[in-house]
Design a protein around this motif. Structure first.
Motif, PDB file in Angstrom:
ATOM      1  N   TYR B 149       1.013  -1.116  -0.050  1.00  0.00           N
ATOM      2  CA  TYR B 149      -0.065   0.122   0.074  1.00  0.00           C
ATOM      3  C   TYR B 149       0.658   1.091  -0.128  1.00  0.00           C
ATOM      4  O   TYR B 149       2.053   1.256   0.488  1.00  0.00           O
ATOM      5  CB  TYR B 149      -0.900  -0.093   1.268  1.00  0.00           C
ATOM      6  CG  TYR B 149      -1.885  -1.046   1.150  1.00  0.00           C
ATOM      7  CD1 TYR B 149      -3.048  -1.119   0.375  1.00  0.00           C
ATOM      8  CD2 TYR B 149      -1.560  -2.194   1.724  1.00  0.00           C
ATOM      9  CE1 TYR B 149      -4.100  -2.083   0.423  1.00  0.00           C
ATOM     10  CE2 TYR B 149      -2.408  -3.368   1.848  1.00  0.00           C
ATOM     11  CZ  TYR B 149      -3.578  -3.138   1.055  1.00  0.00           C
ATOM     12  OH  TYR B 149      -4.419  -4.436   1.007  1.00  0.00           O
ATOM     13  N   ILE B 150       0.322   2.257  -0.431  1.00  0.00           N
ATOM     14  CA  ILE B 150       1.113   3.831  -0.234  1.00  0.00           C
ATOM     15  C   ILE B 150      -0.135   4.636   0.621  1.00  0.00           C
ATOM     16  O   ILE B 150       0.657   5.718   1.135  1.00  0.00           O
ATOM     17  CB  ILE B 150       1.439   4.212  -1.618  1.00  0.00           C
ATOM     18  CG1 ILE B 150       0.213   4.384  -2.315  1.00  0.00           C
ATOM     19  CG2 ILE B 150       2.327   3.609  -2.331  1.00  0.00           C
ATOM     20  CD1 ILE B 150       0.223   5.545  -3.518  1.00  0.00           C
ATOM     21  N   ASP B 151      -1.192   4.380   0.335  1.00  0.00           N
ATOM     22  CA  ASP B 151      -2.124   5.589   1.191  1.00  0.00           C
ATOM     23  C   ASP B 151      -2.320   4.861   2.712  1.00  0.00           C
ATOM     24  O   ASP B 151      -2.884   3.914   3.176  1.00  0.00           O
ATOM     25  CB  ASP B 151      -3.262   5.587   0.469  1.00  0.00           C
ATOM     26  CG  ASP B 151      -4.247   6.460   1.279  1.00  0.00           C
ATOM     27  OD1 ASP B 151      -4.248   6.825   2.608  1.00  0.00           O
ATOM     28  OD2 ASP B 151      -4.945   7.450   0.618  1.00  0.00           O
ATOM     29  N   THR B 164      -1.209  14.921   1.033  1.00  0.00           N
ATOM     30  CA  THR B 164      -1.559  13.539   0.687  1.00  0.00           C
ATOM     31  C   THR B 164      -1.206  12.647   1.865  1.00  0.00           C
ATOM     32  O   THR B 164      -0.232  13.125   2.637  1.00  0.00           O
ATOM     33  CB  THR B 164      -0.625  12.731  -0.446  1.00  0.00           C
ATOM     34  OG1 THR B 164       0.600  12.178  -0.107  1.00  0.00           O
ATOM     35  CG2 THR B 164      -0.838  13.803  -1.741  1.00  0.00           C
ATOM     36  N   ASN B 166       0.101   9.460   1.462  1.00  0.00           N
ATOM     37  CA  ASN B 166       0.991   8.477   0.728  1.00  0.00           C
ATOM     38  C   ASN B 166       2.372   8.398   1.143  1.00  0.00           C
ATOM     39  O   ASN B 166       3.165   9.448   1.369  1.00  0.00           O
ATOM     40  CB  ASN B 166       1.138   8.800  -0.781  1.00  0.00           C
ATOM     41  CG  ASN B 166      -0.495   8.594  -1.543  1.00  0.00           C
ATOM     42  OD1 ASN B 166      -1.352   8.297  -0.840  1.00  0.00           O
ATOM     43  ND2 ASN B 166      -0.315   8.925  -2.728  1.00  0.00           N
ATOM     44  N   CYS B 167       3.009   7.181   1.556  1.00  0.00           N
ATOM     45  CA  CYS B 167       4.258   6.924   1.939  1.00  0.00           C
ATOM     46  C   CYS B 167       4.828   5.677   1.414  1.00  0.00           C
ATOM     47  O   CYS B 167       4.216   4.871   0.836  1.00  0.00           O
ATOM     48  CB  CYS B 167       4.221   6.557   3.622  1.00  0.00           C
ATOM     49  SG  CYS B 167       3.324   7.859   4.307  1.00  0.00           S
ATOM     50  N   LYS B 168       6.081   5.936   1.022  1.00  0.00           N
ATOM     51  CA  LYS B 168       6.535   4.612   0.187  1.00  0.00           C
ATOM     52  C   LYS B 168       7.465   3.853   1.470  1.00  0.00           C
ATOM     53  O   LYS B 168       8.331   4.261   1.827  1.00  0.00           O
ATOM     54  CB  LYS B 168       7.522   4.991  -0.719  1.00  0.00           C
ATOM     55  CG  LYS B 168       8.087   4.202  -1.655  1.00  0.00           C
ATOM     56  CD  LYS B 168       9.022   4.566  -2.824  1.00  0.00           C
ATOM     57  CE  LYS B 168       9.866   3.254  -3.071  1.00  0.00           C
ATOM     58  NZ  LYS B 168      11.222   3.914  -3.565  1.00  0.00           N
TER      59      LYS B 168
END
Lengths: 243, 243
Positions: B149-151, B164, B166-168
């Motif tokens: 996932y990213i969110d 956002t 979002n994280c990597k």
């Protein structure tokens, strides 16, 4: 029924192990917690005493109960849940009725932690040496001198009530452990304040302010005033009692 | 002239890194100390922020001085001598005038320390798990789900001002380190309170109260209320900022 209790404590907020009027001690807090659970006044006899601010990762005491414990492991859990975060019980074992935490101990081992870098996580658990740093080779050479003697009056707090100032040193050496320099000293017994006085005097050697010969003369003088000042309490740990 | 400053702190007595009115923060104490020495009001920009009670073994910030420092190493010594025992500066380096502690960072790494035994020396530096203990195999399986996932809205404090969520995620795993179980997580960025929310939710998995599938559903729901409660602050360390 007699029991041995094994425990550890962070000494920072205590006036040492041994109970005393008007000051909070580890013995008082531990005895009170156990007395509350067993509903009987419990008196403990420690394997030794530690000074104000000194830590113990393994300390032992004995105590008697009129009614035997049903489940010592459960008692350890109960004690840990009511004791503060800086005292933890590891084990409670039933022992012979004449077993004695202090008289039966064959030796005690202390460690003294030194750091030369400011470390925010170990500032309560080590002594920080400022300036140029210490010569640990010289300090190890001086530490070997300790094996040549048995009378350590020079490293004892004056006016203690012991009959002799004789101790048999079994181990005394500096070693590197991660970021720390650690002095490990083991002896059949220790005089009051002795480890911190030994370490403080070894610091003088490590700073080049005292020669090995002068270190020897300090011991032979049997005069506390000749030794270095006591090293700070926060670096000292009682780490083992050997039976 | 712009500088990067590398430092560590014990978060126990601070309301996190970022300056705020009426509460003591690491940024305020560090800026004030430096401003006092250079006789100029210094503003620092941190690589990120840590919450109240969270520790940092390696944190980075940048700041500008109108007059360049003569000797950054000497400045480190001066700072450490006036800073309290729970903040330590490791290094100060001159950098390009457009270098940015926050925007230039490629990733951040956190570690979360858990112990199942009462430990008097680490009570300020780890979370103690009571009861039957956790299943770390299951927790590691759940941690792998994070890479899908990213969110991560489900693990973010509500009402944050980021554009956002979002994280990597680059690393996420539990490992045994001595007496501790340690969760290491690395990502390009973290949302507010995210690591403690992830760890708290993994605890639910480790206790058998949430399945791996349910853990996946928590992430997909994008609803903070579905996740577990935040794990305690004292177990969390910011350990690295990668540039």
């Amino acid at each position: 029924m007699r029991y041995f209790i094994y425990f550890s404590y962070r000494g920072t907020h205590y006036h040492g192990w041994q109970i005393q009027p008007n000051n909070i001690t580890v013995q008082e807090v531990l005895q009170d917690a156990l007395s509350k659970i067993v509903r009987e006044k419990v008196d403990m006899t420690g394997a030794g005493r530690t000074d104000t601010g000194v830590h113990a990762s393994c300390m032992v005491a004995h105590f008697d109960l009129s009614v035997p414990m049903e489940d010592p492991d459960r008692m350890v859990q109960k004690l840990n849940s009511i004791l503060p975060a800086d005292i933890a019980v590891d084990k409670i074992c039933p022992v012979a009725s004449n077993a004695h935490a202090r008289f039966d101990a064959k030796s005690r081992t202390y460690k003294y932690y030194v750091t030369e870098r400011k470390n925010v996580f170990s500032s309560d658990f080590s002594a920080r040496i400022l300036g140029k740093g210490l010569n640990y080779d010289l300090m190890n050479e001086a530490a070997k001198v300790l094996f040549d003697y048995i009378d350590f009056t020079s490293f004892s707090k004056v006016h203690t009530d012991t009959k002799t100032n004789n101790c048999k040193i079994m181990r005394a050496e500096w070693q590197k452990e991660g970021d720390f320099w650690v002095f490990t000293i083991q002896a059949d017994r220790f005089l009051r304040n002795m480890v911190r006085a030994v370490v403080g005097t070894l610091f003088e050697v490590g700073r080049g302010k005292m020669t090995i010969d002068q270190f020897r003369q300090v011991i032979e003088s049997k005069d506390r005033c000749k030794a270095g000042t006591s090293a700070p309490a926060e670096g000292l740990f009682l780490v083992d009692i050997e039976y």
